[in-house]
Design an enzyme around this catalytic site. Structure first.
Site, short mmCIF file in Angstrom:
data_model
loop_
_atom_site.label_atom_id
_atom_site.label_comp_id
_atom_site.label_asym_id
_atom_site.label_seq_id
_atom_site.Cartn_x
_atom_site.Cartn_y
_atom_site.Cartn_z
CG ASP A 1 -28.38 -7.99 1.02
OD1 ASP A 1 -29.14 -7.37 0.24
OD2 ASP A 1 -28.71 -8.31 2.17
CG ASP B 1 -1.99 -1.03 1.15
OD1 ASP B 1 -2.03 -1.76 0.13
OD2 ASP B 1 -2.79 -1.12 2.10
CB ALA B 2 3.93 2.07 1.91
NE ARG C 1 -33.91 -3.00 -10.75
CZ ARG C 1 -35.14 -2.96 -10.28
NH1 ARG C 1 -35.40 -2.28 -9.20
NH2 ARG C 1 -36.12 -3.60 -10.89
CB CYS D 1 -36.19 -10.10 43.36
SG CYS D 1 -36.83 -10.11 41.68
CB SER E 1 -36.33 -6.81 -10.52
OG SER E 1 -36.31 -7.39 -9.28
CG LEU E 2 -32.58 -11.38 -10.48
CD1 LEU E 2 -31.44 -11.73 -9.53
CD2 LEU E 2 -32.48 -12.21 -11.75
CE1 TYR F 1 -26.55 -7.29 -11.89
CE2 TYR F 1 -25.51 -7.23 -9.72
CZ TYR F 1 -26.48 -6.78 -10.61
OH TYR F 1 -27.37 -5.83 -10.21
CB CYS G 1 -34.79 -5.80 40.46
SG CYS G 1 -35.56 -6.35 41.97
CE1 TYR H 1 -2.64 1.99 -6.82
CE2 TYR H 1 -3.18 3.66 -5.17
CZ TYR H 1 -3.44 3.05 -6.39
OH TYR H 1 -4.47 3.49 -7.17
CB CYS I 1 -39.79 -8.69 43.94
SG CYS I 1 -38.47 -7.47 43.74
CE LYS J 1 -34.56 -12.74 -1.34
NZ LYS J 1 -34.33 -11.32 -1.48
CE LYS K 1 -31.34 -11.24 -5.42
NZ LYS K 1 -31.34 -10.07 -4.57
CD GLU L 1 -23.87 -14.23 -12.00
OE1 GLU L 1 -24.24 -13.19 -11.41
OE2 GLU L 1 -23.82 -14.35 -13.23
CB CYS M 1 -38.72 -5.34 40.50
SG CYS M 1 -38.50 -7.04 39.96
S1 IVH Z 1 -28.80 -10.12 -12.22
C1 IVH Z 1 -31.61 -9.35 -15.35
N1 IVH Z 1 -26.96 -11.02 -10.58
O1 IVH Z 1 -30.48 -8.51 -7.13
C2 IVH Z 1 -30.97 -9.72 -14.09
N2 IVH Z 1 -28.51 -9.43 -9.77
O2 IVH Z 1 -33.33 -8.97 -7.02
C3 IVH Z 1 -30.77 -8.58 -13.20
N3 IVH Z 1 -28.16 -8.80 -7.45
O3 IVH Z 1 -31.41 -5.62 -8.87
C4 IVH Z 1 -29.96 -8.84 -12.03
N4 IVH Z 1 -26.38 -10.05 -7.09
O4 IVH Z 1 -29.29 -5.56 -7.43
C5 IVH Z 1 -28.01 -10.22 -10.73
N5 IVH Z 1 -25.27 -11.88 -9.26
C6 IVH Z 1 -26.32 -11.07 -9.42
C7 IVH Z 1 -26.79 -10.27 -8.37
C8 IVH Z 1 -27.91 -9.46 -8.58
C9 IVH Z 1 -27.22 -9.17 -6.58
C10 IVH Z 1 -29.25 -7.86 -7.16
C11 IVH Z 1 -29.40 -6.75 -8.17
C12 IVH Z 1 -30.79 -6.87 -8.67
C13 IVH Z 1 -31.47 -7.62 -7.58
C14 IVH Z 1 -32.69 -8.35 -8.07
#
Ligand code: IVH
Length: 670
Positions: A118, A33-34, A137, A433, A82-83, A226, A427, A36, A412, A315, A116, A114, A409
């Site tokens: 958070d 790091d240093a 998004r 008690c 979304s998924l 992703y 208490c 860099y 008691c 999930k 997911k 993959e 309390c």
């Molecule tokens: S694919 C068309 N891949 O999950 C597919 N999403 O519930 C669109 N997320 O809005 C998403 N890890 O924020 C995809 N490996 C992953 C993900 C991922 C997290 C989130 C993403 C998306 C949300 C949908």
């Protein structure tokens, strides 16, 4: 000259970008790091001298953008989908089944699996390899322009590497905060008295929505990419997995956990394997995602409203859920500590129904601003008692009620003591008690207290459960008839116990005071109190001020003592014991105190006496005996096999005596 400088600057940028790539994308840095930082510094200085040579994607340009008044809206050219969520294997089998049907195939489908992440979804647009825009998004159609904020994230390249690069490449990924980064951020916020974040996801999302990029720069954010949104004048491999590898070659960070699965069973195995690793991962994931790997098949499958048909999120059972606090009750622990417990509208968290959550103490309630009626986020971690992570203030009903500490309390009805500056309220009914009964009796009969031999923990439990003893005073009312009715209690052992109880009546005031279990009154303080006040009656009348005249008694302990003696029920218990014959010789303080003001530490094994005996002798001579060595220690007495205390004494240059020297010393001073 200027050409040379320009070249130098460009080289430095290339070097820095390369090291960034090795560090964030390849996870294999080749410099410290240093080193860099030194390169970075060099570039910064050169650019400062030659401002005309600064480019927007220079590594120095991540920070420094001005705070915004608001974010501009950005329309996504390709909607951010979304998924669909699935919660069990059955859902996934059905998903796989649908894919087979739509693709008219019976062959195992290839999926890209993959984690997911958070965090929050971000779209980043590169033109000719340069980062141009970044957006949240939003609702999938329109998001917010968070370019300046995203540029502060070091794992996001400002310039793509490798060739060829599409003219336009819009990539999508998840910005997240590591568990460690999150903890550190919250610790820091706590120290500064600022608001803390409920979880890493909120912290990441909250950070990206900061209008001041300089604040964002200090947040430990990172990203995994992703997917690809828009692409112009460029080509991609024919499958999703290979496409992600291509992103990696361009310098975009992808998860190292991604795998190709042949068939749905391998997907489920992936889910299990990641599930096992989940707690050990340095970041939060809330499931895994399966995506049909072949892009041509993805295209055939298309999407419905807002989610693709070719992907699904499997999930993990939720760890955090929202629910409502219906009431708050206070539980009294074995030591009298009051714990506020939230009664919740029942919810499922990780497959378990949660009805209660601990609120820890009043400080915590205040810090998190929790009210009855609030919608809260509840977390269940492993087997630990569920806890309230935070409040969704926007959902607070008008009728929400503040949570107040009860004055009495709930078990008691004794007064509740809440010492200023202490988190825990207690208490004061320690002796009566029901919640604390067993503990107070066990303490009372223990060896260093009243020393009732034979009255051990198990027997105390038995006596209390049988209803024979409900306070320490009841011990002295026990009869042979009562005792022999107990299970596993013969007449002989019952008589033995009564004899021991009788024997314990003859005690000393200091033991008696210690055995009452007054908070923070240990043996040493009990001894000082006995010496100073000489009778329990004098102690009863003592003011907080006069209590503090006693050595070792500060304002907090003084308050504990005063509280104890102000409770009529405690006085009744003492009175009952004295009437039953508990007695002690009147306290005489020896005038001969040649060691007054000296502090001793005893360590190792002494051969002529036990450490307790040595302690007693020293204390009679007015010395104080402490458990740890400090600069204030006058002498350290070392027996056989002394350990770290001896080392510390040497380090601090404290007087050291071996046992022989100690014996001589005692003779001289007695
Ligand atoms: S694919 C068309 N891949 O999950 C597919 N999403 O519930 C669109 N997320 O809005 C998403 N890890 O924020 C995809 N490996 C992953 C993900 C991922 C997290 C989130 C993403 C998306 C949300 C949908």
């Amino acid at each position: 000259m200027s050409d040379k400088i320009k070249k130098n600057i460009e080289q430095l940028r290339e070097q820095l970008n390369e090291h960034n790539y090795l560090y964030y994308v390849m996870d294999s840095p080749t410099i410290s790091d240093a080193e860099y930082d030194a390169l970075f510094d060099k570039l910064k200085k050169l650019e400062a001298k030659h401002p005309a040579l600064v480019t927007p994607d220079s590594p120095t340009q991540r920070v420094g953008a001005k705070p915004l008044k608001s974010f501009a809206e950005v329309k996504h050219r390709v909607p951010m989908l979304s998924l669909e969520n699935a919660f069990d294997d059955e859902d996934i089998l059905a998903f796989d089944q649908r894919i087979h049907e739509r693709l008219h195939t019976e062959k195992a489908i290839e999926y890209c699996c993959e984690p997911k992440m958070d965090g929050l979804a971000i779209s980043i647009r590169y033109e000719d390899g340069h980062l141009m825009h970044a957006a949240t998004r939003g609702d999938g159609e329109t998001g917010e322009d968070v370019t300046d904020n995203i540029k502060t994230i070091k794992s996001v390249p400002l310039l793509l590497r490798g060739k060829p690069i599409p003219r336009v490449l819009e990539v999508r990924g998840e910005v997240y905060m590591s568990k460690k980064g999150f903890d550190e951020l919250n610790d820091e916020a706590l120290k500064k008295g600022q608001k803390i974040f409920a979880n890493p996801r909120n912290a990441a999302a909250g950070s990206i929505r900061q209008l001041d990029p300089n604040i964002v720069a200090a947040r430990p954010l990172t990203i995994f990419f992703y997917g690809v949104g828009e692409i112009e004048d460029g080509s991609l491999p024919d499958n999703h997995f290979a496409m992600l590898q291509r992103l990696k070659q361009w310098g975009l960070r992808i998860s190292p956990l991604i795998k190709v699965a042949k068939g749905v069973e391998e997907c489920l195995a992936f889910y299990q394997a990641i599930g096992k690793k989940r707690d050990k991962l340095p970041y939060e994931i809330d499931g895994v995602v399966y995506k049909v790997n072949q892009l041509s098949e993805q295209k055939k499958l298309g999407f419905v409203t807002r989610a693709p048909r070719w992907a699904v999120a499997h999930k993990f059972p939720a760890e955090e859920v929202n629910t409502v606090i219906e009431a708050v009750e206070f539980q009294v622990g074995r030591t009298g500590a009051l714990t506020p417990v939230a009664r919740l509208t029942p919810v499922h968290v990780r497959g378990v129904t949660v009805r209660n959550a601990t609120l820890h103490n009043m400080d915590e309630i205040k810090r998190k601003d929790i009210h009855v009626g609030d919608t809260v986020i509840v977390r269940r971690a492993g087997d630990v008692i569920p806890e309230v992570v935070g409040v969704i203030v926007a959902k607070r009903p008008k009728a929400a009620k503040r949570i107040v500490l009860p004055k009495h309390c709930p078990v008691c009805h004794s007064h509740i003591e809440h010492v200023e500056g202490e988190a825990v309220a207690r208490c004061t009914g320690g002796l009566i008690c029901a919640a604390q009964r067993k503990e107070s009796i066990k303490h009372f009969s223990s060896r260093r207290a009243m020393d009732v031999e034979g009255l051990g923990d198990k027997l105390v439990e038995q006596l209390v459960d049988a209803g024979l003893v409900s306070s320490i005073a009841d011990i002295y009312q026990l009869t042979l008839d009562e005792l022999i009715k107990l299970e596993r209690m013969g007449e002989k052992s019952a008589q033995n116990l009564l004899d021991q109880i009788e024997k314990s009546k003859k005690t000393t005031l200091e033991r008696f005071l210690y055995s009452l279990g007054i908070r923070e009154v240990g043996e040493a303080t009990a001894k000082q109190l006995a010496r100073h006040f000489k009778t329990p009656q004098a102690l009863e009348k003592a003011s907080i001020e006069s209590l503090q005249e006693v050595e070792d008694v500060g304002p907090v302990v003084a308050e504990h003592i005063a509280n104890f003696f102000s409770e009529p029920h405690n006085l009744r218990v003492i009175d009952k014991m004295v009437k039953a014959g508990v007695n002690w010789p009147s306290v005489k303080v020896s005038e001969h105190q040649p060691l007054a003001g000296k502090t001793f530490v005893l360590t190792g094994t002494l051969s002529h006496m036990t450490r307790d005996e040595a302690k007693e002798i020293l204390e009679k001579l007015g010395a104080k005996v402490s458990g740890s060595v400090s600069a204030k220690t006058s002498y350290v007495v070392v027996g056989e096999e002394a350990g770290s205390k001896l080392d510390k004494a040497k380090k601090l240059n404290v007087n050291i005596m071996n046992e022989a020297a100690f014996q001589r010393f005692l003779k001289q001073h007695s």
